[in-house]
Write a protein that holds these residues in place. Structure first.
Motif, PDB file in Angstrom:
ATOM      1  N   THR A 145      11.949   2.844  -8.483  1.00 10.44           N
ATOM      2  CA  THR A 145      11.956   1.434  -7.974  1.00 10.44           C
ATOM      3  C   THR A 145      10.551   0.643  -8.863  1.00 10.44           C
ATOM      4  OG1 THR A 145      10.825   1.760  -5.902  1.00 10.44           O
ATOM      5  CG2 THR A 145      13.131   1.648  -5.771  1.00 10.44           C
ATOM      6  N   ASP A 146       9.847   1.396  -9.101  1.00 15.20           N
ATOM      7  CA  ASP A 146       8.442   0.881  -9.657  1.00 15.20           C
ATOM      8  C   ASP A 146       8.704   0.575 -11.147  1.00 15.20           C
ATOM      9  OD1 ASP A 146       7.215   1.041  -7.394  1.00 15.20           O
ATOM     10  OD2 ASP A 146       6.465   3.182  -7.990  1.00 15.20           O
ATOM     11  N   LEU A 160      14.887  -6.041  -8.603  1.00 10.68           N
ATOM     12  CA  LEU A 160      13.470  -5.680  -8.569  1.00 10.68           C
ATOM     13  C   LEU A 160      12.460  -6.472  -9.489  1.00 10.68           C
ATOM     14  CD1 LEU A 160      13.982  -2.039  -8.205  1.00 10.68           C
ATOM     15  CD2 LEU A 160      13.109  -3.555  -6.268  1.00 10.68           C
ATOM     16  N   TYR A 189      11.516  -9.608  -7.967  1.00  8.83           N
ATOM     17  CA  TYR A 189      10.317  -9.240  -6.942  1.00  8.83           C
ATOM     18  C   TYR A 189       9.100  -9.167  -7.655  1.00  8.83           C
ATOM     19  CZ  TYR A 189       7.196  -6.447  -4.110  1.00  8.83           C
ATOM     20  OH  TYR A 189       6.175  -6.242  -3.380  1.00  8.83           O
ATOM     21  N   GLN A 190       9.048  -8.455  -8.772  1.00  8.60           N
ATOM     22  CA  GLN A 190       7.745  -8.094  -9.604  1.00  8.60           C
ATOM     23  C   GLN A 190       7.315  -9.712 -10.199  1.00  8.60           C
ATOM     24  OE1 GLN A 190       8.312  -5.215 -12.352  1.00  8.60           O
ATOM     25  NE2 GLN A 190       8.181  -3.361 -10.692  1.00  8.60           N
ATOM     26  N   LYS A 223       5.587 -11.630  -7.036  1.00  9.23           N
ATOM     27  CA  LYS A 223       5.025 -10.854  -6.037  1.00  9.23           C
ATOM     28  C   LYS A 223       3.773 -11.835  -5.452  1.00  9.23           C
ATOM     29  CE  LYS A 223       5.129  -6.169  -7.319  1.00  9.23           C
ATOM     30  NZ  LYS A 223       4.273  -4.962  -8.047  1.00  9.23           N
ATOM     31  N   THR A 235       6.136 -15.216   1.595  1.00  9.01           N
ATOM     32  CA  THR A 235       7.326 -14.311   2.075  1.00  9.01           C
ATOM     33  C   THR A 235       8.535 -15.274   1.920  1.00  9.01           C
ATOM     34  OG1 THR A 235       6.093 -13.079   3.323  1.00  9.01           O
ATOM     35  CG2 THR A 235       8.273 -13.035   3.980  1.00  9.01           C
ATOM     36  N   LEU A 292      14.951 -13.661  -3.686  1.00  8.28           N
ATOM     37  CA  LEU A 292      15.663 -12.351  -3.703  1.00  8.28           C
ATOM     38  C   LEU A 292      17.140 -12.571  -3.535  1.00  8.28           C
ATOM     39  CD1 LEU A 292      13.283  -9.904  -2.212  1.00  8.28           C
ATOM     40  CD2 LEU A 292      13.893 -10.188  -4.571  1.00  8.28           C
ATOM     41  N   GLN A 338      18.223  -3.678  -0.010  1.00  6.71           N
ATOM     42  CA  GLN A 338      16.976  -3.454  -0.767  1.00  6.71           C
ATOM     43  C   GLN A 338      16.237  -4.785  -0.874  1.00  6.71           C
ATOM     44  OE1 GLN A 338      15.710  -0.662  -2.068  1.00  6.71           O
ATOM     45  NE2 GLN A 338      17.321   0.473  -1.225  1.00  6.71           N
ATOM     46  N   SER A 339      16.930  -5.768  -0.897  1.00  3.51           N
ATOM     47  CA  SER A 339      16.239  -7.206  -0.699  1.00  3.51           C
ATOM     48  C   SER A 339      15.352  -7.372   0.544  1.00  3.51           C
ATOM     49  CB  SER A 339      17.501  -8.243  -1.012  1.00  3.51           C
ATOM     50  OG  SER A 339      16.933  -9.470  -0.847  1.00  3.51           O
ATOM     51  N   ILE A 370      12.576  -5.254   0.686  1.00  5.42           N
ATOM     52  CA  ILE A 370      11.431  -5.854  -0.212  1.00  5.42           C
ATOM     53  C   ILE A 370      10.779  -6.964   0.498  1.00  5.42           C
ATOM     54  CG2 ILE A 370      10.895  -7.066  -2.222  1.00  5.42           C
ATOM     55  CD1 ILE A 370      13.191  -5.327  -3.461  1.00  5.42           C
ATOM     56  N   HIS A 378       6.936  -7.107   1.806  1.00  4.48           N
ATOM     57  CA  HIS A 378       5.869  -8.151   1.457  1.00  4.48           C
ATOM     58  C   HIS A 378       5.362  -8.720   2.668  1.00  4.48           C
ATOM     59  CE1 HIS A 378       4.428 -10.807  -1.380  1.00  4.48           C
ATOM     60  NE2 HIS A 378       4.772 -12.000  -0.858  1.00  4.48           N
TER      61      HIS A 378
END
Length: 450
Positions: free
Chosen positions: A308-309, A321, A324-325, A328, A332, A339, A436-437, A440, A444
């Protein structure tokens, strides 16, 4: 003639008036002489004609007398023949009486023989034993229609035919026979006869045509598992082998030729049936494409979950993802909205085509119902035009109504199944994205609190 002479005289008089007087006198003498000569010739001619008529009249009278004599002779001959005919009739009656008296108990036997031959001729002429022993029906027909007493040889032949039928009905034998192929031509084959029930070729059932006294393949063979036992039975040399036989002696197998195949039943659905087939095919194509696409997407998401990175934009989870990156630093609430937007953007791509399969699954039975209504309308039209006397006239429309109903249901059932599978697969992928959302967002939020 007289008018002609008068005309000639007048013409001559007019002509002569234009001539000198001496010339007129000489011409008149010549004319008078000519008239006299003509009168004598005409009288002679009339006498000749009268004599010819008298001669012909005598000939006609002679012919008339001859015809009358011939008529009288024929009338006398008729009377004589009539007397002879009456005498022959009486003699014939006397002879028939003498014959009946002379036959005695033989007459009763003759009746029995004729009745036995008449009762058996139909059975033997249509029996498959006649494919091996030909010509038996001709003798029986001759005995059944005979007017005289049968000879000793004919009685023996009748007994032999009856005994042959009884003996051969319990045997399974092989013999060579000429088989007339359905495509034309004929071949010499080894035919197996199972009693009086069935004729078998190398790997199929045969029929015996009593009208043509020929062996020919069954126009439409039974189901494969029934025909499959034929070759095994023919190859057996000892022991017992299972075989499907027709106890009606070919009647049931003959009905196979009138039985519609699956292909023929399919085409009985007509245009509506073809449309239902198109709907089914379209639904399957969409389902196959969805299965492949969702399978690839699921595989990519599973690979992405292991790393996931390093998000990969080639799959929905990687694109989420990536969002998200890129966000960041957001709080929230904003990150959750970003997302959610990303998940909503991916959802239509994942669920694409699922609703179409569902619609096609609903359309198929409705098309079947349409075919039913159309077929019944045609049935009533046939009844209106031709009445109900012949069921075959209505059979085609009724078949269309029933076949389209079955086709609609047959198409709807697998479409419903594949729709459920595709919907479940797409839903599972969307659920992974939602999980996954949410994960995340939760991670966060924890980071913000820390």
């Amino acid at each position: 003639m007289r008018k002609v002479l008068v005309s000639i005289s007048v013409a001559a008089a007019v002509l002569f008036t234009a001539l000198p007087a001496s010339a007129n006198v000489a011409s008149l003498d010549q004319l008078l002489k000519q008239v006299k000569q003509d009168r004598i010739s005409e009288r002679k001619l009339n006498k000749e004609r009268e004599q010819e008529f008298l001669d012909e009249r005598a000939d006609k009278l002679s012919l008339l007398k001859k015809a009358k004599r011939a008529q009288a002779a024929e009338e006398a001959r008729q009377v004589k023949l009539q007397k002879q005919f009456n005498a022959n009739e009486l003699a014939l009656v006397e002879k028939e009486t003498e014959l009946e008296n002379a036959k005695g108990t033989l007459g009763e036997m003759f009746g029995v023989v004729r009745q036995a031959a008449g009762d058996t001729v139909g059975r033997i002429s249509t029996s498959i034993v006649s494919a091996q022993y030909k010509g038996r029906g001709e003798l029986l027909s001759k005995l059944a229609e005979a007017k005289e007493l049968p000879t000793l040889k004919e009685l023996e032949d009748l007994w032999f035919a009856l005994q042959t039928e009884m003996t051969e009905s319990g045997k399974v034998v092989k013999f060579n026979a000429e088989v007339v192929e359905l495509e034309g031509g004929s071949t010499e084959q080894t035919v197996t006869r199972v009693g009086t029930f069935n004729l078998l070729g190398e790997d199929k059932y045969l029929l015996f045509g009593s009208d043509t006294a020929t062996v020919q393949p069954l126009g439409r063979q039974p189901d494969g598992y029934i025909v499959g036992a034929v070759s095994t039975f023919n190859q057996a040399t000892a022991g017992f082998e299972p075989l499907y036989i027709d106890p009606s002696q070919g009647l049931i197998l003959g009905l196979q030729t009138a039985k519609a195949t699956i292909t023929e039943r399919y085409h009985q659905g007509g245009l509506v049936g073809y449309i239902i087939t198109g709907v089914l095919a379209l639904g399957f194509l969409i389902a196959i494409e969805r299965f492949i696409t969702l399978g690839l997407i699921g595989a990519k998401i599973r690979r992405q979950l292991k790393n996931t990175d390093a998000p990969n934009e080639g799959n929905p989870l990687g694109r989420i993802l990536k969002v998200y990156q890129e966000n960041k630093a957001s709080d929230t609430e904003n990150l959750e909205l970003k997302l959610d937007e990303a998940v909503l953007r991916e959802t239509p791509r994942i669920e694409r085509g699922v609703a179409i399969i569902k619609i096609l699954a609903a359309i198929a039975p409705l098309l079947g119902l349409l075919g039913t209504v159309t077929g019944m309308i045609k049935t009533f039209e046939s009844i209106t035009l031709f009445g109900t006397g012949d069921p075959k006239v209505m059979a085609g429309s009724i078949s269309m109504a029933l076949v389209t109903t079955a086709q609609g249901l047959i198409a709807a059932l697998p479409l419903i199944l594949v729709h459920s599978l595709v919907a479940a697969r797409s839903k599972s992928i969307v659920q992974v994205l939602d999980e996954q959302s949410a994960g995340i967002v939760a991670a966060h939020a924890e980071q913000e609190k820390a």
